[in-house]
Design an enzyme around this catalytic site. Structure first.
Site, PDB file in Angstrom:
ATOM      1  N   LEU A 108      38.730  50.816  41.769  1.00  0.00           N
ATOM      2  CA  LEU A 108      37.327  50.835  42.179  1.00  0.00           C
ATOM      3  C   LEU A 108      36.498  51.830  41.395  1.00  0.00           C
ATOM      4  CD1 LEU A 108      37.935  50.700  46.037  1.00  0.00           C
ATOM      5  CD2 LEU A 108      37.689  48.792  44.436  1.00  0.00           C
ATOM      6  N   GLY A 121      37.520  58.725  36.951  1.00  0.00           N
ATOM      7  CA  GLY A 121      36.800  59.869  36.411  1.00  0.00           C
ATOM      8  C   GLY A 121      37.774  60.922  35.960  1.00  0.00           C
ATOM      9  N   PHE A 177      38.822  63.328  37.545  1.00  0.00           N
ATOM     10  CA  PHE A 177      39.739  63.706  38.629  1.00  0.00           C
ATOM     11  C   PHE A 177      40.951  62.784  38.708  1.00  0.00           C
ATOM     12  CE2 PHE A 177      38.911  60.133  41.366  1.00  0.00           C
ATOM     13  CZ  PHE A 177      37.642  59.726  40.980  1.00  0.00           C
ATOM     14  N   VAL A 186      40.072  55.867  41.836  1.00  0.00           N
ATOM     15  CA  VAL A 186      39.950  55.388  43.213  1.00  0.00           C
ATOM     16  C   VAL A 186      40.482  53.967  43.213  1.00  0.00           C
ATOM     17  CG1 VAL A 186      38.422  54.847  45.138  1.00  0.00           C
ATOM     18  CG2 VAL A 186      37.952  56.842  43.690  1.00  0.00           C
ATOM     19  N   LYS A 244      41.485  57.821  46.949  1.00  0.00           N
ATOM     20  CA  LYS A 244      41.136  58.635  45.788  1.00  0.00           C
ATOM     21  C   LYS A 244      42.397  59.384  45.367  1.00  0.00           C
ATOM     22  CE  LYS A 244      37.880  62.177  44.151  1.00  0.00           C
ATOM     23  NZ  LYS A 244      36.694  63.007  44.512  1.00  0.00           N
ATOM     24  N   ASP A 255      25.497  65.644  43.924  1.00  0.00           N
ATOM     25  CA  ASP A 255      25.731  64.624  42.896  1.00  0.00           C
ATOM     26  C   ASP A 255      25.275  63.265  43.398  1.00  0.00           C
ATOM     27  OD1 ASP A 255      28.577  63.331  40.987  1.00  0.00           O
ATOM     28  OD2 ASP A 255      26.508  63.741  40.385  1.00  0.00           O
TER      29      ASP A 255
END
Length: 748
Positions: free
Chosen positions: A18, A21, A23, A26, A41, A137
């Site tokens: 989905l 990034g 990190f 997802v 996540k 953000d």
């Protein structure tokens, strides 16, 4: 136990991932114990990312105090470890707002949809503020539609990876996404919940226009875009910024102490080259109303929306509107968002309310609607009509003697096109002759008519006589048809030239006509409008029997605000539109100057310079006379590769396709290049010789050619402006004596 649909033992599913990034990712997963789909996540196992994941868990724990549905925030369902990775569990939502916008026609939403989305997100910020949190953000990618198929629409705020307590913010903390973060973040001031309101204001603009307002690759560009639209933050804000001196130069002796660095100054200091990445450029936020109306058509509440946006985007965070104030704003009170009824004939400024379904003007849709008979060259794309006492249309059912709008009696037909007809009518209440543009009742044509009314309303700010544009006297309905009323003018410039046996006009006549149309462009530019279809058929002689001659610009059916132009917009008439339009670059007022240059040549020679039946031939004619546009222009064209072949290893990177190459690269067109020119020049300087042979030597011919070369600059940025045209020596008869015409007996 969780199984991700992205595992090797599952069928490939492009929607399984989905998002991703720095990190991690997802993923859409299936809980094998409950058979429920969830969003997970999955954070990478790097120490710094694990630390950030722990901070996010801390924030999410604080938000457990809120009802996720009532607060319009994503529901968090805890976390688990997968080896060394930390995985956060969330409810599965449908689609991010960015995708939702792009799935819509025109890539923007009606005010009726913007209002509930904006209201729900404001509600989310209000709830975050109640627990002292800043999201930090907020952007379309971090807002999810719960279910796109449900009505009314519901949205939720997601991704709290950068969220923090407002009380924990330190000066110089940099958070957010370039293009959405508030000025105080970029400048390094301590921030609070007000930065989310700024971001929400930009999201709201994107919802209503389909485009980001301040897209940029670097903070410098974003700050520059903000300043060009809203001005720079006040000195007392800049004084406190940790990073202010990165972007501004201080001069304590000036009233405004801080000056934004130029592109050159910033590049010299940082090595960064500023880039223009905007699709819409505004000189003030008030112009948003114009953009929204042009992209979707007029809708109730647009003006209130813009007034709200201005408060959400206050440069000083202390002056920015709060969530509770947003929800009390009149924009959220439908009773105060009324539009004007168009059912009656009116001449005052209306707010028209149709929603254009397709505002991307196509050249093939544009038909001549000049107000008198037009003798047109065979290569033109317009329908020839002459003033006639009889005319019948199956769709319009109009004949001489028909009555329009109760008291306009049809006397003759002046023009016909895809939109309908232009008729000479007699106002039976005043006995005054007028021109009426009668639009067909087809829904698409009606929508375009409402857009034209919007443009004409903007032009009411101008004095039509002083600005050399046709006087518009409002509109009325005739059944389902929208009729536009204009002053009746005498003869279009095509006919005026044709009456001179196409030998061209003397310089003494070219000068005032060129000056008046340049004046019209200057006035259009003053209100940010591009005509986009300037040609002899859209220029009218007020009265051919009066001296000195007076002309006016007509037909604003393709006109648009310069700030609303999109890359790839195709407008105008083949043979008159500027190279940047053909190539699909964003165009502006300079495109009208190119068209006027070609009109001026036609005035002086009696024939068009680049007549053609298609784009390829038109570009070929231009290149054979003027050379091809420079590489940096071609590099940016949406359609460049239709006509040129790129070769990065050559000094000139682009090569114009041969007829065979073009025919082979555009299957199904059956293109056969045709030679349709009356005059073939190898350079623009040869115009002087041509004019002398057609009309004989006249004072000012050389100055005229020097002006034409500047009007027909291939790079729009190098093209002369209306104010520069009017200061050119060609318009100073005394100066013309310094440049006497060439003696044709002198050998060349």
């Amino acid at each position: 136990m969780m199984t991700c649909q992205c595992q090797n033992n599952c069928p490939p599913d492009p929607k399984a991932f989905l998002g991703e990034g720095g990190f991690g990712i997802v993923a859409k997963c299936r809980d094998t114990m409950t058979n429920r789909a969830v969003a997970i996540k999955v954070n990478k196992s790097r120490p710094d990312i694990l630390q950030q994941a722990k901070l996010e868990i801390f924030i999410l724990e604080q938000l457990r105090r809120l009802d996720s549905d009532a607060a319009n925030i994503v529901q968090w369902n805890g976390f688990f470890h997968d080896g060394e990775r930390v995985c956060l569990k969330f409810e599965l939502l449908d689609q991010c707002l960015r995708d939702y916008i792009w799935d819509r026609k025109n890539h923007c939403l009606p005010i009726s949809e913007v209002r509930p989305i904006l209201g729900q997100l404001t509600n989310a910020l209000s709830h975050l503020g109640s627990v002292g949190m800043v999201h930090a953000d907020l952007k379309p990618g971090n807002i999810m539609v719960v279910n796109r198929h449900e009505s009314p629409i519901k949205v939720k705020l997601i991704d709290f990876g950068l969220a923090c307590p407002a009380s924990a913010v330190m000066p110089g903390d940099r958070v957010g996404t370039v293009g959405y973060c508030a000025p105080e973040v970029m400048l390094g001031l301590p921030y609070n919940e007000a930065i989310d309101m700024w971001s929400l204001g930009l999201v709201a603009v994107e919802l209503a226009t389909g485009l980001p307002l301040y897209p940029g690759n670097e903070d410098y560009d974003v700050l520059k875009f903000i300043i060009e639209t809203q001005g720079q933050p006040p000195d007392h804000v800049l004084d406190s910024g940790v990073y202010t001196e990165d972007y501004f130069i201080e001069d304590k002796d000036k009233q405004q102490r801080w000056t934004f660095k130029t592109d050159q100054q910033f590049q010299y200091e940082t090595g960064y080259e500023s880039l223009e990445t905007r699709c819409i450029k505004l000189t003030r936020l008030d112009d948003l109303e114009q953009i929204i109306m042009f992209r979707r058509g007029p809708e109730a509440g647009q003006r209130l929306f813009v007034s709200l946006i201005k408060q959400m985007l206050a440069l000083d965070a202390h002056q920015r509107i709060t969530p509770s104030e947003v929800l009390r704003h009149p924009f959220f009170s439908p009773k105060s968002s009324l539009c004007i009824d168009m059912s009656a004939e009116i001449s005052q400024n209306p707010v028209v309310f149709q929603h254009p379904s397709n505002l991307e003007s196509k050249r093939s849709q544009k038909i001549n609607c000049s107000f008198q008979n037009s003798v047109e060259f065979s290569q033109q794309v317009f329908v020839h009509t002459s003033a006639s006492p009889s005319f019948s249309s199956d769709e319009l059912e109009l004949v001489k003697g028909s009555i329009l709008g109760k008291h306009y009696k049809v006397e003759a037909f002046l023009g016909e096109g895809g939109f309908g007809i232009v008729a000479k009518c007699r106002d039976t209440t005043t006995n005054q002759a007028v021109a009426i543009k009668v639009n067909k009742s087809d829904p698409d044509i009606l929508q375009q008519a409402h857009v034209e009314i919007f443009i004409l309303e903007q032009l009411r700010r101008l004095d039509p006589d002083a600005a050399n544009i046709v006087q518009w006297n409002g509109f009325f309905h005739d059944g389902q048809r929208v009729c536009l009323k204009f002053e009746l003018l005498d003869q279009c410039l095509w006919d005026y030239i044709g009456d001179r046996n196409k030998q061209g006009l003397p310089i003494s006549e070219v000068r005032p006509i060129l000056g008046q149309i340049t004046n019209a462009l200057s006035h259009l530019g003053s209100v940010g409008m591009v005509h986009a279809d300037l040609k002899p058929g859209n220029i009218m002689v007020v009265n051919r029997h009066e001296s000195p001659i007076k002309v006016k610009l007509i037909d604003f059916g393709l006109a648009c605000p310069a700030s609303a132009v999109m890359p790839g917009d195709f407008v105008g008439t083949v043979g008159y539109c500027a190279p940047e339009v053909m190539l699909g670059l964003p165009y502006n007022e300079a495109s009208d100057m190119w068209s006027l240059g070609l009109v001026a040549v036609e005035l002086a020679t009696g024939v068009p310079l680049y007549p053609s039946e298609n784009d390829y031939d038109y570009l070929k004619f231009i290149i054979e006379t003027q050379g091809q546009p420079p590489d940096h222009v071609l590099d940016s064209g949406v359609y460049t590769e239709n006509y040129f072949i790129g070769d990065k290893y050559k000094q000139q990177r682009w090569t114009f396709k041969t007829e065979e190459q073009y025919k082979g690269s555009v299957p199904g067109t059956g293109h056969e290049s045709l030679e349709t020119r009356y005059i073939i020049l190898t350079r623009l300087d040869d115009l002087e010789q041509l004019m002398m042979f057609r009309r004989g030597p006249e004072a000012g011919q050389r100055l005229f050619v020097s002006l034409i070369k500047q009007m027909l600059a291939l790079d729009a940025h190098q093209r002369i402006t209306p104010s520069q045209v009017l200061r050119h020596p060609f318009f100073s008869p005394g100066l013309s004596k310094r440049f006497p015409c060439i003696n044709i007996e002198r050998p060349y």
